[in-house]
Write an enzyme that holds these catalytic residues in place. Structure first.
Site, PDB file in Angstrom:
ATOM      1  N   ASP A   7      26.552 -48.174  96.296  1.00  0.00           N
ATOM      2  CA  ASP A   7      26.770 -49.646  96.674  1.00  0.00           C
ATOM      3  C   ASP A   7      27.604 -49.641  97.810  1.00  0.00           C
ATOM      4  OD1 ASP A   7      27.451 -52.216  97.050  1.00  0.00           O
ATOM      5  OD2 ASP A   7      27.820 -52.560  94.940  1.00  0.00           O
TER       6      ASP A   7
ATOM      7  N   TYR B 239      32.487 -53.194  91.155  1.00  0.00           N
ATOM      8  CA  TYR B 239      31.807 -54.447  91.124  1.00  0.00           C
ATOM      9  C   TYR B 239      30.552 -54.218  92.095  1.00  0.00           C
ATOM     10  CZ  TYR B 239      31.305 -59.361  92.115  1.00  0.00           C
ATOM     11  OH  TYR B 239      30.476 -60.771  92.250  1.00  0.00           O
TER      12      TYR B 239
ATOM     13  N   LYS C  51      28.291 -57.590 103.538  1.00  0.00           N
ATOM     14  CA  LYS C  51      29.476 -57.773 104.239  1.00  0.00           C
ATOM     15  C   LYS C  51      29.492 -57.447 105.987  1.00  0.00           C
ATOM     16  CE  LYS C  51      31.969 -57.955 100.341  1.00  0.00           C
ATOM     17  NZ  LYS C  51      32.141 -57.379  98.805  1.00  0.00           N
TER      18      LYS C  51
HETATM   19  C1  LIG Z   1      31.019 -57.792  97.723  1.00  0.00           C
HETATM   20  C2  LIG Z   1      30.417 -56.811  96.956  1.00  0.00           C
HETATM   21  C3  LIG Z   1      29.095 -57.050  96.255  1.00  0.00           C
HETATM   22  C4  LIG Z   1      28.695 -58.397  96.145  1.00  0.00           C
HETATM   23  O1  LIG Z   1      28.128 -59.033  97.403  1.00  0.00           O
HETATM   24  P1  LIG Z   1      28.052 -60.403  97.597  1.00  0.00           P
HETATM   25  O2  LIG Z   1      27.601 -60.815  99.028  1.00  0.00           O
HETATM   26  O3  LIG Z   1      29.380 -61.334  97.149  1.00  0.00           O
HETATM   27  O4  LIG Z   1      27.067 -60.987  96.495  1.00  0.00           O
HETATM   28  C5  LIG Z   1      28.542 -56.041  95.690  1.00  0.00           C
HETATM   29  N1  LIG Z   1      29.086 -54.695  95.546  1.00  0.00           N
HETATM   30  C6  LIG Z   1      30.292 -54.422  96.157  1.00  0.00           C
HETATM   31  C7  LIG Z   1      30.818 -53.086  96.109  1.00  0.00           C
HETATM   32  C8  LIG Z   1      31.112 -55.610  96.956  1.00  0.00           C
HETATM   33  O5  LIG Z   1      31.897 -55.109  97.578  1.00  0.00           O
END
Ligand SMILES: *Cc1c(COP(=O)(O)O)cnc(C)c1O
Length: 445
Positions: free
Chosen positions: A238, A143, A266
């Site tokens: 990511d 994701y 995060k």
């Molecule tokens: C949470 C997450 C996102 C999206 O981040 P948001 O702040 O919710 O938009 C993108 N990539 C990864 C790997 C994530 O865990």
């Protein structure tokens, strides 16, 4: 009298679609009522009814120090006193950019944004702008936020075009996104063999955490880097979830790989809306105002969020921080496995740094297909029974869990005592043919 969770959920549903501002919070996958959180501190959250839970969601990753760490809260209060947003540069955002760049050597330059979605969306646009190529390779089950071109699921058969994974995303918007199997390096090789000169980038969760926790197979990430280098495509890690979560230099530090671009979020916001993307100087130099790739944000580098991020990074710099966090996570993981074993319920568990996965199956999954083979009914029963005893796991079988520095031995032990009882009760119900039976909420301890 205070409202119950159920009352709040009913009220929320009248004005907010599904009652929530992000879908997983609605508990649809686990058939329970969302807990409306009133406050949080350390390893705990309290709901609107005053019930306390040991929290393994941690705001989905940011709460690595535990909730409301006093030094982070103080930093936020101080920053807020000086103004909430300026829409102009600040010294603090330089300090944060430097802090990120020093810790992750691959981040020669970095730009701050407000969400992980923005970070990955911008990194993809930048990769396309830099290479002048249209195609993006992503992996099934990873994701990367909800930008249109990344909301894609695999088509049938290898190398077929992906399908939009959401209504509202026209097919044309995802026709340049190739969805391949996580840990399937051969699939990536074939994609590059066919259209390597059209591929702008490969984006990957270097440790997947959005299809439960799935580790990269040995050689997978290295193979991606080789293929990208050979074909002039950019490798994007990511690390919105893994950054500063799995180790002091994220997954790239653990595996010794230097991606071309990295996205963060995060943890680096310490609970405030803050994320970042960065990487090679020559690539980052293509962003406006230096270059032709447009990217902007009214609240980017927000001073209050930056203050929370800086305070958080300072605290996780403490020597041995990640070793202690990993040790606590491993205690939990080992305990979960043992509880499953004692109850005779297939339960696998895995952990890296401060994140973990628990799987109602015999083995830790290595792919999206294996992860989605998990026993969802058992998970839902387990989730509900744990929640009723004050243990708050993610309300979905496909999300990684998070341990914080505030999860000390006593908290982990209390978790395992309860998990052990829950699994025993589930095993008992199974034996007596009561497969839908929920361990009674108040009946056990
Ligand atoms: C949470 C997450 C996102 C999206 O981040 P948001 O702040 O919710 O938009 C993108 N990539 C990864 C790997 C994530 O865990």
């Amino acid at each position: 009298m205070a409202s119950t969770n159920a009352q709040l959920f009913a009220r929320a549903n009248r004005t907010i679609p599904g009652g929530v501002n992000s879908p997983v919070r609605a508990y649809q996958a686990v058939g329970d009522t969302p807990r409306f959180i009133r406050r949080a501190s350390g390893p705990y959250v309290w709901d609107s009814e005053g019930a306390r839970y040991i929290d393994y969601v941690g705001s989905w990753g940011p709460a690595i120090l535990g909730h409301a760490h006093p030094e982070v809260v103080l930093a936020v209060q101080k920053a807020a006193t000086d103004g909430l947003s300026f829409g102009a540069p600040t010294e603090a955002e330089i300090v944060l950019a430097e802090a990120l760049s020093t810790r992750l050597p691959s981040l020669e330059q970095v730009r701050l944004v407000s969400s992980g979605t923005e970070a990955t969306m911008s990194a993809i646009r930048l990769a396309r702008g830099f290479t002048g190529r249209p195609k993006v390779v992503k992996f099934e089950g990873c994701y990367h936020g909800h930008a249109d071109s990344l909301l894609v699921k695999a088509g049938s058969g290898l190398l077929t075009l992906g399908h939009p994974d959401s209504a509202g995303v026209p097919r044309e918007f995802v026709e340049h996104t190739l969805v391949l199997g996580y840990n399937d390096l051969d699939g990536v090789r074939q994609a590059f063999a066919r259209q390597g000169d059209r591929i702008a980038c490969v984006i990957v969760e270097p440790i997947a955490g959005n299809m439960n926790l799935v580790r990269p197979a040995p050689g997978f990430l290295e193979g991606l880097q080789e293929l990208c280098t050979a074909h002039g495509a950019l490798l994007i890690f990511d690390e919105v979830m893994t950054g500063f979560r799995v180790g002091p230099q994220g997954a790239q530090g653990l595996f010794g790989i230097r991606p071309d671009l990295t996205t963060l979020g995060k943890v680096i916001g310490g609970g405030m809306p803050l994320a970042a993307f960065g990487g090679r100087c020559d690539v980052m130099g293509k962003i406006a105002p230096l270059g032709p790739v447009y990217q902007a944000g009214t609240l980017s580098g927000n001073p209050v969020a930056v203050a929370a991020g800086l305070a958080t990074l300072r605290l996780i710099d403490e020597p041995g921080f990640h070793d202690r966090l990993a040790a606590q996570t491993q205690r939990l993981v080992a305990g979960l496995r043992k509880c499953g074993c004692l109850a005779g319920i297939p339960l696998a568990a895995d952990g890296v740094g401060g994140m973990f996965g628990l799987y109602f199956q015999h083995h830790v999954p290595r792919s999206f297909a294996e992860s989605t083979a998990s026993d969802l009914g058992t998970f839902a029963r387990f989730f509900q029974a744990c929640l009723s005893r004050g243990i708050y796991f993610a309300p979905s079988a496909f999300e990684a869990g998070f341990v914080s520095m505030a999860h000390d031995d006593e908290v982990i032990n209390r978790t395992l005592d309860n998990v052990g009882d829950v699994l025993q009760a589930m095993a008992h119900d199974r034996e007596h043919g009561d497969s839908d039976g929920m361990p009674a909420a108040g009946g056990l301890r």
